[in-house]
Scaffold this active site. Sequence first.
Site, PDB file in Angstrom:
ATOM      1  N   SER A 164       7.310  -2.271  -3.449  1.00  0.00           N
ATOM      2  CA  SER A 164       6.091  -3.021  -3.135  1.00  0.00           C
ATOM      3  C   SER A 164       5.935  -4.198  -4.109  1.00  0.00           C
ATOM      4  O   SER A 164       6.802  -5.073  -4.136  1.00  0.00           O
ATOM      5  CB  SER A 164       4.898  -2.060  -3.171  1.00  0.00           C
ATOM      6  OG  SER A 164       3.766  -2.651  -2.568  1.00  0.00           O
ATOM      7  N   ASP A 185       4.418   1.729   7.861  1.00  0.00           N
ATOM      8  CA  ASP A 185       3.804   1.287   6.606  1.00  0.00           C
ATOM      9  C   ASP A 185       2.623   0.367   6.945  1.00  0.00           C
ATOM     10  O   ASP A 185       2.808  -0.720   7.500  1.00  0.00           O
ATOM     11  CB  ASP A 185       4.874   0.529   5.808  1.00  0.00           C
ATOM     12  CG  ASP A 185       4.382   0.023   4.466  1.00  0.00           C
ATOM     13  OD1 ASP A 185       3.186  -0.297   4.341  1.00  0.00           O
ATOM     14  OD2 ASP A 185       5.220  -0.078   3.551  1.00  0.00           O
ATOM     15  N   HIS A 194       4.403   3.738   3.335  1.00  0.00           N
ATOM     16  CA  HIS A 194       4.526   3.024   2.061  1.00  0.00           C
ATOM     17  C   HIS A 194       4.635   3.977   0.858  1.00  0.00           C
ATOM     18  O   HIS A 194       4.730   3.532  -0.274  1.00  0.00           O
ATOM     19  CB  HIS A 194       3.286   2.137   1.884  1.00  0.00           C
ATOM     20  CG  HIS A 194       3.473   0.967   0.961  1.00  0.00           C
ATOM     21  ND1 HIS A 194       4.287  -0.108   1.254  1.00  0.00           N
ATOM     22  CD2 HIS A 194       2.956   0.685  -0.272  1.00  0.00           C
ATOM     23  CE1 HIS A 194       4.263  -0.986   0.263  1.00  0.00           C
ATOM     24  NE2 HIS A 194       3.470  -0.533  -0.679  1.00  0.00           N
TER      25      HIS A 194
END
Lengths: 293, 293
Positions: free
Chosen positions: B152, B234, B271
């Site tokens: 991320s 996600d 995620h």
Amino acid sequence: MSLEQLSSNKVFDGQLIKYKFKSAALGGLDAQFNLFLPANALAGTKVPLLTYLSGLTCTEDNAAQKGNFLGPAAKEGIAILFPDTSPRGAGIEGETDSWDFGVGAGFYLNATNPKWAKHYNMLTHVTLELPQVIEAASLPIDLTRQSIFGHSMGGHGALTLYLSSVLGGVKQYRSCSAFAPIANPTNCPWGQKAFSGYLQGGIEEAKEKYDATELIKKLGKEPVHILVDYGTADNFYKNGQLLPENFLKAARDTGYDEVQVRVRSQDGYDHSYYFMSTFGADHVHFHANFLKA
Amino acid sequence: MSLEQLSSNKVFDGQLIKYKFKSAALGGLDAQFNLFLPANALAGTKVPLLTYLSGLTCTEDNAAQKGNFLGPAAKEGIAILFPDTSPRGAGIEGETDSWDFGVGAGFYLNATNPKWAKHYNMLTHVTLELPQVIEAASLPIDLTRQSIFGHSMGGHGALTLYLSSVLGGVKQYRSCSAFAPIANPTNCPWGQKAFSGYLQGGIEEAKEKYDATELIKKLGKEPVHILVDYGTADNFYKNGQLLPENFLKAARDTGYDEVQVRVRSQDGYDHSYYFMSTFGADHVHFHANFLKA
């Protein structure tokens, strides 16, 4: 006992699903658990169930995230059930005063002290209620193939639930393993505190029902399949909370050899999830031998 | 820059060691990091270094515990460095108001806005200071063999630090990989908020220095080794925070094929660390190809 799904995360081609339901065993409180379903279960095959019991202060999440069990379970095609470690929200006076008693510290027993007896029944919750809930929800689990493992307080839980089921002739679990279990709790501070609080009969009641070292002495020639790992740098081991040697001696005195009861001392490992993650795959594969036999 | 060891846990026959030191790059604040040393390093061999950059709100601990990197790194004989995600304790007004800006959200840049410039220099901290500290402490690391990955915000960090080092001719890192990276941050809310705050030149300054999609367009025929995974479930991907397609298009337009820049869409993954743990071994092995070449 209708199940509410709180979340679902894809992991290793399977799903880790978090559920909530009203638990009769825990006096009507909401209870949560995680269930890992491997890809073959999602495709409709009924798969074996490995129950993992967590240690003091944990919830149903810690080992799902840090235990390194899901990859190996995905490979073997085995589901893993992660219960919580105690009832939550009973509101009993003093239940949140200690980290090693009350909330997060249910010790996988059924309380007989009236103060705790309505809610603190993790034994029934784990062995009877969760399988019932799983069956009622038609989840793709073959409940005739179950094994159990755990860490620390959960290692105590795994050993005592397994040995009790062998002793009782129920044989609910095919195999049992434990990381750093509290293996002789009537002889250590953690166990003595818990049993004195939860049980009307105190330590004596616990010796009958909730001490792995005492329980294995009662077995005769019944075959067992037990694997235990503990680390030599584990401070709780060094401080006499775990006492795996006592369990090992009782097993050998009862006549179990190292194939039936294997206790491994792991040099330099401590009590943490780092220790567990190192041997996590090993334990899952140990259980797969019996669950897939 | 003397290192203080805060803890050490044996894991997969190696050690995960947590260190603390006074960080010049972060304006004299205490900084912590974790370093995983595999068994061969503990025995004296200098091993390659794989740096892992974590995402928003994380510390140096999260991925060490939940990423499923240590077992694969132990097998490969590779060290992993886990830095923190921002300075801690700078005391700058507003730095703890958001979870996506300030503490836990350093974005792996050097701030030029005077308000942040003394402390928020994670770029220098990660690329220069930590290797210096490791070398000064004579840790068993071969700094001529480094790679980088992240998740991320940390995937953004890994891509931009890697591409910048290729562009600058430094080639500090042999390979780069990312899980669900913020791949075109000047075009998404997270990046725009961070760059507007940290950088005097705002988005325009970021386009020059801190956007992987912009940086890769500046490369010509320099060979690169990049692997990116993201999940189709996600929510940050679905909400346009990650934009891996923009990065992929820029890479293809620049002439990179799928051997040099591989971007994989992973069906149904989200995620979380469950996603990362699934592909963690894959990423470590990807880097091992280059680190051990």
